[in-house]
Design a protein around this motif. Structure first.
Motif, PDB file in Angstrom:
ATOM      1  N   PHE B 101      -7.524  10.215  24.136  1.00 31.79           N
ATOM      2  CA  PHE B 101      -6.069  10.027  24.203  1.00 31.79           C
ATOM      3  C   PHE B 101      -5.339  10.463  22.934  1.00 31.79           C
ATOM      4  CE2 PHE B 101      -8.176   6.655  26.751  1.00 31.79           C
ATOM      5  CZ  PHE B 101      -7.800   7.094  28.014  1.00 31.79           C
ATOM      6  N   GLU B 103      -3.680  12.933  22.149  1.00 31.79           N
ATOM      7  CA  GLU B 103      -2.353  13.532  22.375  1.00 31.79           C
ATOM      8  C   GLU B 103      -1.272  12.445  22.477  1.00 31.79           C
ATOM      9  OE1 GLU B 103      -2.464  16.047  25.770  1.00 31.79           O
ATOM     10  OE2 GLU B 103      -4.022  17.315  24.871  1.00 31.79           O
ATOM     11  N   TYR B 104      -1.624  11.358  23.178  1.00 32.37           N
ATOM     12  CA  TYR B 104      -0.652  10.277  23.345  1.00 32.37           C
ATOM     13  C   TYR B 104      -0.382   9.562  22.027  1.00 32.37           C
ATOM     14  CZ  TYR B 104      -1.743  11.031  28.235  1.00 32.37           C
ATOM     15  OH  TYR B 104      -1.923  11.601  29.457  1.00 32.37           O
ATOM     16  N   GLY B 107       2.110  11.158  19.776  1.00 31.20           N
ATOM     17  CA  GLY B 107       3.495  11.006  20.220  1.00 31.20           C
ATOM     18  C   GLY B 107       4.024   9.596  20.061  1.00 31.20           C
ATOM     19  N   LEU B 108       3.141   8.679  19.719  1.00 30.14           N
ATOM     20  CA  LEU B 108       3.528   7.255  19.646  1.00 30.14           C
ATOM     21  C   LEU B 108       4.676   7.010  18.673  1.00 30.14           C
ATOM     22  CD1 LEU B 108       2.693   4.399  20.641  1.00 30.14           C
ATOM     23  CD2 LEU B 108       1.332   4.218  18.565  1.00 30.14           C
ATOM     24  N   ARG B 111       8.090   9.635  19.919  1.00 30.93           N
ATOM     25  CA  ARG B 111       8.852   9.462  21.163  1.00 30.93           C
ATOM     26  C   ARG B 111       9.613   8.137  21.238  1.00 30.93           C
ATOM     27  NH1 ARG B 111       4.267  11.381  25.273  1.00 30.93           N
ATOM     28  NH2 ARG B 111       3.938  13.439  24.432  1.00 30.93           N
TER      29      ARG B 111
END
Lengths: 204, 149
Positions: B101, B103-104, B107-108, B111
């Motif tokens: 994960f 990639e997520y 972005g935490l 975003r």
């Protein structure tokens, strides 16, 4: 100093073995401390049946609490402290008195125990009947010690019979050292007066 | 030299302390018959107490206690397995999640709004603090129990 170091090393070795899962090491712990623990139980508890349960309870508690032993005292002192506390809890539960000062203060004053009476005791001790007197004295002492309060009995025994220091006794009973000394002073005086009164009665 | 008779405390100290050295008391005892006799009575009594027989149980306490002891709970090999397996599994789980994960995660922080991030952070800190307090409370309680027993 060396003796303390040796004690700590022996204690560390034994505790390490017990915690490592060797029951035989706990047998050694029991054997090393049994005499002191028995003295405390016999002096504080009068009921023979209860003594047996209490003795087992003490060592089971010691076994369970052993991982928390921090070597701040000798292992024997720590177990004696558990013994004292267990007996104390028993006395409290049975609503029995640990220290009955009134009973022990009823002794006659110093003046009533005349010098002549004391002299006769000293004379007997020095006389040829020494052996008989010794045996008789031991019996009287035994019964008079039994009549003291549980706390006084225990303190007298730990100091004179087990030859523990004031510091060790204070640790076991969790009383300040000064209080231990003061209780011992009163206990000895009470015992001496009772002893002399007994001799006076027998002379009559 | 003391003129008055010795107190009970002085008499007991004189008799029981082998290193006792108070000249005035020693001189008084040597010259005062009453105190000499009193000291002797204490001496006889102390010797008598010392000679008292030691009590003993009429059963084997060691056997009774040992029979009731639980067998040692931990076996060495099980402990070692548990000690190494659990942390390794945890670390592996974290590493695998990071790998899958990643990639997520990147972005935490971009975003979501700052408010959400601080909310998440403060909840984590509060939970962590409560955990610490609880552990400390339990530790103090256990130490207290040991001190009493």
């Amino acid at each position: 100093m060396n003796e303390i170091k040796e004690n700590i090393q022996t204690d560390q070795y034994l505790v390490g073995k017990v915690l490592g899962g060797e029951p035989n090491a706990f047998v050694t712990v029991i054997r090393n401390t049994e005499r002191l623990v028995t003295q405390i139980i016999f002096k504080m508890i009068n009921n023979t049946e209860d003594r047996k349960d209490i003795a087992q309870d003490i060592y089971l508690k010691a076994f369970k609490s052993l991982p928390g032993f921090r070597y701040q005292s000798k292992l024997s002192t720590w177990i004696a402290q558990i013994a004292y506390n267990t007996c104390l809890t028993y006395l409290e539960r049975k609503k029995l008195v640990l220290l009955d000062q009134n009973q022990e203060n009823n002794d006659p004053d110093e003046e009533s125990l005349e010098l002549a009476n004391k002299k006769s005791v000293v004379h007997l001790f020095n006389s040829t009947e020494n052996d008989i007197f010794q045996r008789e004295l031991n019996e009287i002492l035994k019964s008079e010690i039994e009549r003291l309060s549980p706390l006084h009995r225990t303190l007298i025994t730990l100091y004179h019979n087990e030859e523990l220091s004031y510091e060790e006794i204070a640790r076991i009973t969790q009383l300040p050292e000064g209080t231990v000394k003061s209780y011992l002073l009163r206990a000895r005086r009470s015992l001496k007066d009772k002893l002399l009164r007994k001799y006076k009665k027998e002379e009559l | 030299m003391k003129a008055k008779h010795l107190s009970e405390n002085e008499l007991q100290q004189y008799v029981s302390d082998p290193f006792f050295f108070d000249e005035s008391i020693i001189h008084h005892i040597e010259s005062c018959e009453t105190c000499k006799v009193n000291a002797k009575v204490y001496q006889i009594m102390f010797a008598g107490i010392q000679k008292q027989s030691k009590p003993a149980f009429d059963f084997d306490l060691t056997d009774l206690v040992i029979a009731q002891l639980e067998q040692p709970k931990r076996s060495f090999s099980t402990n070692i397995v548990v000690a190494y397996l659990l942390p390794s599994t945890g670390i592996m789980a974290i590493l695998i999640s990071c790998f899958l994960f990643h990639e997520y995660f990147s972005g935490l922080f971009i975003r979501y709004s700052n408010l959400l991030f601080y909310l998440f952070l403060s909840i984590t800190v509060v939970v962590f603090l409560f955990q610490c307090i609880e552990i400390y409370r339990k530790y103090k309680k256990q130490i207290g129990v040991l001190n009493i027993s």
